[in-house]
Design a protein around this motif. Structure first.
Motif, PDB file in Angstrom:
ATOM      1  N   ARG A  18       0.832  -1.211   0.000  1.00 21.40           N
ATOM      2  CA  ARG A  18       0.000   0.000   0.000  1.00 21.40           C
ATOM      3  C   ARG A  18       0.864   1.258   0.000  1.00 21.40           C
ATOM      4  O   ARG A  18       0.574   2.216  -0.723  1.00 21.40           O
ATOM      5  CB  ARG A  18      -0.898   0.021   1.239  1.00 21.40           C
ATOM      6  N   GLU A  19       1.927   1.262   0.811  1.00 22.73           N
ATOM      7  CA  GLU A  19       2.801   2.432   0.858  1.00 22.73           C
ATOM      8  C   GLU A  19       3.490   2.655  -0.481  1.00 22.73           C
ATOM      9  O   GLU A  19       3.610   3.787  -0.954  1.00 22.73           O
ATOM     10  CB  GLU A  19       3.837   2.264   1.969  1.00 22.73           C
ATOM     11  N   ARG A  20       3.954   1.560  -1.122  1.00 17.36           N
ATOM     12  CA  ARG A  20       4.597   1.690  -2.427  1.00 17.36           C
ATOM     13  C   ARG A  20       3.617   2.214  -3.475  1.00 17.36           C
ATOM     14  O   ARG A  20       3.967   3.069  -4.293  1.00 17.36           O
ATOM     15  CB  ARG A  20       5.165   0.339  -2.884  1.00 17.36           C
ATOM     16  N   ARG A  21       2.400   1.691  -3.457  1.00 18.71           N
ATOM     17  CA  ARG A  21       1.379   2.163  -4.398  1.00 18.71           C
ATOM     18  C   ARG A  21       1.097   3.646  -4.197  1.00 18.71           C
ATOM     19  O   ARG A  21       0.995   4.403  -5.160  1.00 18.71           O
ATOM     20  CB  ARG A  21       0.078   1.363  -4.206  1.00 18.71           C
ATOM     21  N   ARG A  22       0.964   4.064  -2.943  1.00 27.23           N
ATOM     22  CA  ARG A  22       0.694   5.460  -2.632  1.00 27.23           C
ATOM     23  C   ARG A  22       1.841   6.349  -3.131  1.00 27.23           C
ATOM     24  O   ARG A  22       1.609   7.408  -3.718  1.00 27.23           O
ATOM     25  CB  ARG A  22       0.498   5.617  -1.122  1.00 27.23           C
ATOM     26  N   ALA A  23       3.079   5.900  -2.910  1.00 27.58           N
ATOM     27  CA  ALA A  23       4.240   6.676  -3.358  1.00 27.58           C
ATOM     28  C   ALA A  23       4.260   6.766  -4.889  1.00 27.58           C
ATOM     29  O   ALA A  23       4.561   7.836  -5.453  1.00 27.58           O
ATOM     30  CB  ALA A  23       5.527   6.039  -2.850  1.00 27.58           C
ATOM     31  N   ARG A  24       3.939   5.656  -5.587  1.00 26.87           N
ATOM     32  CA  ARG A  24       3.895   5.683  -7.045  1.00 26.87           C
ATOM     33  C   ARG A  24       2.822   6.644  -7.560  1.00 26.87           C
ATOM     34  O   ARG A  24       3.035   7.388  -8.511  1.00 26.87           O
ATOM     35  CB  ARG A  24       3.630   4.280  -7.601  1.00 26.87           C
ATOM     36  N   ARG A  25       1.656   6.617  -6.919  1.00 28.83           N
ATOM     37  CA  ARG A  25       0.571   7.518  -7.325  1.00 28.83           C
ATOM     38  C   ARG A  25       0.969   8.977  -7.177  1.00 28.83           C
ATOM     39  O   ARG A  25       0.728   9.797  -8.064  1.00 28.83           O
ATOM     40  CB  ARG A  25      -0.679   7.243  -6.492  1.00 28.83           C
ATOM     41  N   THR A  26       1.584   9.305  -6.036  1.00 28.95           N
ATOM     42  CA  THR A  26       1.986  10.703  -5.831  1.00 28.95           C
ATOM     43  C   THR A  26       3.078  11.097  -6.818  1.00 28.95           C
ATOM     44  O   THR A  26       3.081  12.224  -7.316  1.00 28.95           O
ATOM     45  CB  THR A  26       2.450  10.941  -4.385  1.00 28.95           C
ATOM     46  N   ALA A  27       3.991  10.171  -7.130  1.00 27.08           N
ATOM     47  CA  ALA A  27       5.044  10.482  -8.097  1.00 27.08           C
ATOM     48  C   ALA A  27       4.448  10.702  -9.492  1.00 27.08           C
ATOM     49  O   ALA A  27       4.851  11.627 -10.210  1.00 27.08           O
ATOM     50  CB  ALA A  27       6.071   9.352  -8.137  1.00 27.08           C
ATOM     51  N   ARG A  28       3.476   9.861  -9.878  1.00 25.43           N
ATOM     52  CA  ARG A  28       2.827  10.046 -11.180  1.00 25.43           C
ATOM     53  C   ARG A  28       2.053  11.360 -11.231  1.00 25.43           C
ATOM     54  O   ARG A  28       2.087  12.072 -12.237  1.00 25.43           O
ATOM     55  CB  ARG A  28       1.886   8.878 -11.477  1.00 25.43           C
TER      56      ARG A  28
END
Length: 149
Positions: free
Chosen positions: A116-126
């Protein structure tokens, strides 16, 4: 004589012509073991059963006073070591398979939290990349208009 007839109850008319099934499929309660784990478990069961048989033969040869008793006892000790190794192989194979193919996700699983944390970080980066691209496009379009005027 049918079961209902022995009990003294009348047979249900709706089920009178329906044959009873010999085999009824039931859904599995537990998931099936992985193939490498299953092969290791079968190997361990075969080795353990042969070790038990060999130990019994060694015991009977000892009771009978046969010359075969001493070699059988020695080989039984060796087989016990091999059987222990085979059982440990099942455990190690299961652990390795679980590590390679992912853990079972439960609500309290740490792996799920990390995902979940990795997904959240990817979303914010995108989102940040989209926003910066949008700002660059806007600046380019403004810069082009200003140079023409």
């Amino acid at each position: 004589m049918d079961t209902d007839e022995r009990r003294g109850t009348a047979r249900a008319t709706s089920h009178a012509n329906v044959p009873r099934e010999l085999w009824v499929e039931e859904p599995a309660v537990r998931r099936r073991m992985a193939d490498p784990v299953r092969t290791a478990a079968v190997r361990a069961v075969i080795i353990a059963s042969l070790t038990i048989i060999q130990g019994m033969i060694a015991f009977l040869c000892t009771l009978a006073g046969s010359w075969l008793a001493f070699p059988m006892v020695l080989s039984s000790v060796g087989s016990t070591v091999v059987a222990t190794w085979a059982v440990l192989d099942v455990w190690v194979t299961r652990q390795v398979w679980n590590q390679r193919h992912g853990v079972v996700s439960m609500p309290s699983s740490t792996a799920r939290q990390l995902r979940r944390e990795r997904r959240r970080a990817r979303r914010t980066a995108r989102a940040a990349a989209r926003e910066s691209a949008r700002i660059r496009r806007r600046e380019r379009s403004r810069g082009g208009r200003l140079s023409e005027a």
